[in-house]
Write a protein that holds these residues in place. Structure first.
Motif, short mmCIF file in Angstrom:
data_model
loop_
_atom_site.label_atom_id
_atom_site.label_comp_id
_atom_site.label_asym_id
_atom_site.label_seq_id
_atom_site.Cartn_x
_atom_site.Cartn_y
_atom_site.Cartn_z
N ARG A 15 7.56 8.98 27.54
CA ARG A 15 8.02 8.18 28.55
C ARG A 15 9.22 8.72 29.20
O ARG A 15 9.31 8.68 30.65
CB ARG A 15 8.46 6.82 27.79
N GLN A 16 9.99 9.44 28.75
CA GLN A 16 11.16 10.33 29.22
C GLN A 16 10.48 11.16 30.34
O GLN A 16 10.94 11.48 31.46
CB GLN A 16 12.08 10.96 28.01
N ASP A 17 9.61 11.99 29.92
CA ASP A 17 8.93 13.04 30.62
C ASP A 17 8.15 12.42 31.80
O ASP A 17 8.37 12.89 32.96
CB ASP A 17 7.81 14.00 29.92
N ALA A 18 7.87 11.42 31.90
CA ALA A 18 7.18 10.32 32.69
C ALA A 18 8.01 10.01 33.76
O ALA A 18 8.01 10.16 34.93
CB ALA A 18 6.05 9.30 32.20
N ALA A 19 9.19 9.57 33.23
CA ALA A 19 10.09 9.11 34.05
C ALA A 19 11.01 10.32 34.92
O ALA A 19 11.49 10.06 36.05
CB ALA A 19 11.33 8.23 33.31
N ALA A 21 10.31 0.24 18.19
CA ALA A 21 10.97 0.77 16.81
C ALA A 21 9.66 1.27 15.79
O ALA A 21 9.82 2.39 15.00
CB ALA A 21 11.63 -0.08 16.37
N ALA A 22 8.57 0.75 15.69
CA ALA A 22 7.46 1.01 14.86
C ALA A 22 6.68 2.38 15.34
O ALA A 22 6.13 3.01 14.64
CB ALA A 22 6.61 0.11 14.57
N ALA A 23 6.98 2.45 16.72
CA ALA A 23 6.04 3.80 17.14
C ALA A 23 6.65 5.18 16.74
O ALA A 23 8.09 5.16 16.54
CB ALA A 23 5.99 3.81 18.71
N CYS A 24 5.84 6.04 16.64
CA CYS A 24 6.66 7.52 16.61
C CYS A 24 7.37 7.96 17.85
O CYS A 24 7.28 7.17 18.78
CB CYS A 24 5.65 8.33 16.27
N SER A 25 8.25 9.02 17.53
CA SER A 25 8.94 9.43 18.58
C SER A 25 8.39 10.14 19.72
O SER A 25 9.00 9.95 20.74
CB SER A 25 10.17 10.56 17.96
N CYS A 26 7.12 10.09 19.71
CA CYS A 26 6.01 10.72 20.79
C CYS A 26 6.19 9.88 21.81
O CYS A 26 6.31 10.27 23.32
CB CYS A 26 4.80 11.07 20.28
N TYR A 27 6.20 8.41 21.71
CA TYR A 27 6.33 7.50 22.59
C TYR A 27 7.47 7.43 23.59
O TYR A 27 7.37 7.72 24.92
CB TYR A 27 6.36 5.98 22.35
N ARG A 28 8.65 7.85 22.94
CA ARG A 28 9.70 7.89 23.91
C ARG A 28 9.92 9.05 24.66
O ARG A 28 10.20 9.33 25.81
CB ARG A 28 10.91 7.87 22.86
#
Length: 226
Positions: free
Chosen positions: A220-224, A210-217
């Motif tokens: 992660r979606q691209d990697a998945a 939740a504290a991370a910026c949206s870049c993490y999600r």
């Protein structure tokens, strides 16, 4: 199952074809695998190790643009027909990896369609990560970027605990050491991480996400999806 997910995703026959050229090695913290412009002599499939891809400016300053762990391979330019590295590849998480010489890798790639497909999918995910990281370094605050980086490292080493110094993190994030100190202290006060003498432990996965910026999600979606 193989510790490296890219290798583990290959059909058994394809993986067996690679075995004669693979050597088990241990990558040590701070090892430089490639420098910008240097010839790529080996590729690496990390297991428990993590390698940072750094852009070097004016021969001195460096900024992380990518992170490679058990999901991929270090030395992607070779898969694209280029035998020199555009980045510095620096080991930031010590651990096991499989190494293959450039010559053996080229032969294996030519002979294995499953390996070709796997590397194309991984390259897409890595390109998305590099693109997103460039935007992140420009637009997001240090605390959110640090949270993103810790989560990405967690995903790649498969552990919530790892060893990192403030000085190293400052180089990775392209900020002054005091900026990392303030960001890490804020995350620690929130009960999300524990940091002592270079040892970082993630205490609350959901809170750190939740504290991370949206870049993490997004990464992660691209990697998945790769």
């Amino acid at each position: 199952m193989h510790a490296n997910r890219l290798l583990a995703s290959l059909p058994r026959k394809s993986y067996r074809g690679l075995l004669p050229g693979l050597d088990a090695v241990t990558l040590d913290f701070g090892d430089v695998l490639y420098e910008p412009g240097a010839r790529i002599r080996d590729v690496y499939f990390p297991g428990r190790s993590v390698v940072s891809l750094l852009t070097v400016v004016d021969g001195r300053s460096a900024l992380e643009v990518g992170l490679v762990g058990r999901e991929g391979m270090v030395g992607i330019p070779l898969a694209l027909g280029v035998d020199t590295s555009p980045v510095r590849a620096l080991v930031q998480g010590a651990g096991a990896a499989m190494r293959m010489s450039a010559a053996s890798f080229r032969k294996a790639l030519d002979a294995s369609e499953p390996l070709q497909r796997g590397l194309l999918r991984y390259t897409h995910g890595l390109m998305a990560q590099i693109t997103q990281t460039a935007a992140c370094n420009r637009f997001h605050v240090v605390e959110a970027r640090l949270a993103r980086w810790l989560l990405m490292t967690r995903d790649r080493v498969g552990s919530r605990q790892f060893r990192l110094t403030h000085e190293f993190l400052a180089h990775m994030l392209g900020v002054r050491r005091v900026g990392v100190t303030h960001a890490a202290s804020a995350l620690q006060r929130s009960g999300l991480i524990e940091y002592e003498r270079g040892n970082i432990r993630i205490l609350e996965n959901a809170g750190l996400e939740a504290a991370a910026c949206s870049c993490y999600r997004l990464v992660r979606q691209d990697a998945a999806g790769a």
